[in-house]
Design an enzyme around this catalytic site. Structure first.
Site, PDB file in Angstrom:
ATOM      1  N   SER A  12     -10.723  47.795  55.247  1.00 36.69           N
ATOM      2  CA  SER A  12      -9.585  48.704  55.177  1.00 36.69           C
ATOM      3  C   SER A  12      -8.815  48.464  53.893  1.00 36.69           C
ATOM      4  O   SER A  12      -8.268  47.370  53.680  1.00 36.69           O
ATOM      5  CB  SER A  12      -8.652  48.500  56.374  1.00 36.69           C
ATOM      6  N   HIS A  37     -12.855  52.059  54.575  1.00 41.04           N
ATOM      7  CA  HIS A  37     -11.969  52.605  55.598  1.00 41.04           C
ATOM      8  C   HIS A  37     -10.596  52.889  54.995  1.00 41.04           C
ATOM      9  O   HIS A  37      -9.989  52.013  54.369  1.00 41.04           O
ATOM     10  CB  HIS A  37     -11.833  51.595  56.744  1.00 41.04           C
ATOM     11  N   ASP A  39      -6.825  54.154  55.887  1.00 45.76           N
ATOM     12  CA  ASP A  39      -5.848  54.365  56.960  1.00 45.76           C
ATOM     13  C   ASP A  39      -4.738  55.306  56.490  1.00 45.76           C
ATOM     14  O   ASP A  39      -3.949  54.956  55.620  1.00 45.76           O
ATOM     15  CB  ASP A  39      -5.233  53.031  57.380  1.00 45.76           C
ATOM     16  N   MET A  41      -1.360  57.147  57.425  1.00 49.03           N
ATOM     17  CA  MET A  41      -0.238  57.054  58.363  1.00 49.03           C
ATOM     18  C   MET A  41       0.905  57.939  57.892  1.00 49.03           C
ATOM     19  O   MET A  41       1.141  58.060  56.687  1.00 49.03           O
ATOM     20  CB  MET A  41       0.239  55.600  58.479  1.00 49.03           C
ATOM     21  N   HIS A  70      -9.235  57.502  58.585  1.00 46.34           N
ATOM     22  CA  HIS A  70      -8.642  57.372  59.919  1.00 46.34           C
ATOM     23  C   HIS A  70      -7.236  57.953  59.888  1.00 46.34           C
ATOM     24  O   HIS A  70      -6.326  57.381  59.274  1.00 46.34           O
ATOM     25  CB  HIS A  70      -8.624  55.882  60.295  1.00 46.34           C
ATOM     26  N   MET A  72      -3.877  58.550  61.340  1.00 42.82           N
ATOM     27  CA  MET A  72      -2.849  58.161  62.307  1.00 42.82           C
ATOM     28  C   MET A  72      -1.641  59.052  62.049  1.00 42.82           C
ATOM     29  O   MET A  72      -0.581  58.608  61.602  1.00 42.82           O
ATOM     30  CB  MET A  72      -2.534  56.675  62.155  1.00 42.82           C
ATOM     31  N   MET A 141      -9.013  51.103  69.074  1.00 45.11           N
ATOM     32  CA  MET A 141      -7.950  50.327  68.445  1.00 45.11           C
ATOM     33  C   MET A 141      -7.763  49.020  69.213  1.00 45.11           C
ATOM     34  O   MET A 141      -7.558  49.029  70.429  1.00 45.11           O
ATOM     35  CB  MET A 141      -6.639  51.110  68.430  1.00 45.11           C
ATOM     36  N   ASP A 176     -11.083  48.678  65.263  1.00 47.45           N
ATOM     37  CA  ASP A 176     -10.060  48.655  64.216  1.00 47.45           C
ATOM     38  C   ASP A 176      -8.875  47.828  64.694  1.00 47.45           C
ATOM     39  O   ASP A 176      -8.154  48.220  65.604  1.00 47.45           O
ATOM     40  CB  ASP A 176      -9.610  50.083  63.903  1.00 47.45           C
TER      41      ASP A 176
END
Length: 229
Positions: A12, A37, A39, A41, A70, A72, A141, A176
């Protein structure tokens, strides 16, 4: 992307040097990362704010493996095309992020990406029982999403249940949160095949000492694959 169940290490980049993403991505790939990866957010669905589509598009030229994005965020659907344009190979949405997950997964596939669905620790495996033919990846998660470096929450029973539900479908199980050489064997033995690791990969290394990233990833991989020996 061809499908197989070999263990994949997906560092990540939330744990990378924010001032040096291009070189960081190149370093982890050169040292053996299988996927990268990312992330995303939004400060709304989770209590942190990270990357938007423009940043992900800037990462893309540096990623030679698989860019695993990913989300979020909530809502998701309005941003699917933007992340497709940014070059995501896999786009994962949280089942908790909106009321129409079937439509979201269909839209992700329709935009030419592999579709992932993520489950927070408090969401049961049964929540995806009707989604297994619409998804290419289930992200379990093992922390509550929002920040890196959190303590691992044991979700091995959920992983085992998902693995049984998936059967012979070509669906990855991704973990994750809190993945390191101690926790990796637990989730792999339960049926996971994609391991997201942030601080456990990047700790102690830098673009000037990338061999540390390699040592960290090899330690996770060796621990994970020990159960197949």
């Amino acid at each position: 992307m061809s499908f197989d169940r070999k263990i994949k290490i997906a560092p990540s980049i939330l744990s990378a040097d924010f001032a040096n993403f291009g070189q960081e991505i190149q370093a982890i790939e050169a040292q053996g990362a299988d996927w990268v990866h990312v992330d995303v957010m939004d400060g709304h669905f989770v209590p942190n704010l990270t990357f938007g589509p423009m940043a992900v598009k800037a990462f893309r030229p540096h990623v030679k493996t698989v860019m695993d994005v990913h989300l979020m965020i909530s809502p998701v659907d309005a941003y699917i095309d933007a992340y497709a344009d940014a070059g995501a190979d896999v786009l994962t949405a949280h089942i908790e992020a909106g009321p129409h997950i079937h439509r979201t997964l269909q839209a992700i596939r329709g935009a030419g990406m592999k579709a992932g669905v993520a489950l927070n620790p408090g969401t049961p495996a049964e929540a995806v029982s009707h989604l297994l033919d619409l998804t290419d990846l289930i992200c379990v998660m093992t922390v509550n999403p929002g920040f890196g470096g959190q303590q691992f929450i044991d979700m091995t029973a959920k992983v085992r249940q998902l693995r049984q539900m998936i059967g012979d479908r070509p669906v990855h199980i991704e973990i994750d949160g809190g993945v390191d050489p101690k926790t990796a064997p637990l989730v792999v033995e339960a049926g996971a095949d994609v391991l997201v690791a942030g601080s456990a990969v990047f700790k102690g290394g830098s673009v000037s000492t990338p061999e540390v990233y390699g040592e960290n990833m090899r330690a996770i991989r060796a621990a994970a694959e020990g159960h197949w020996a």
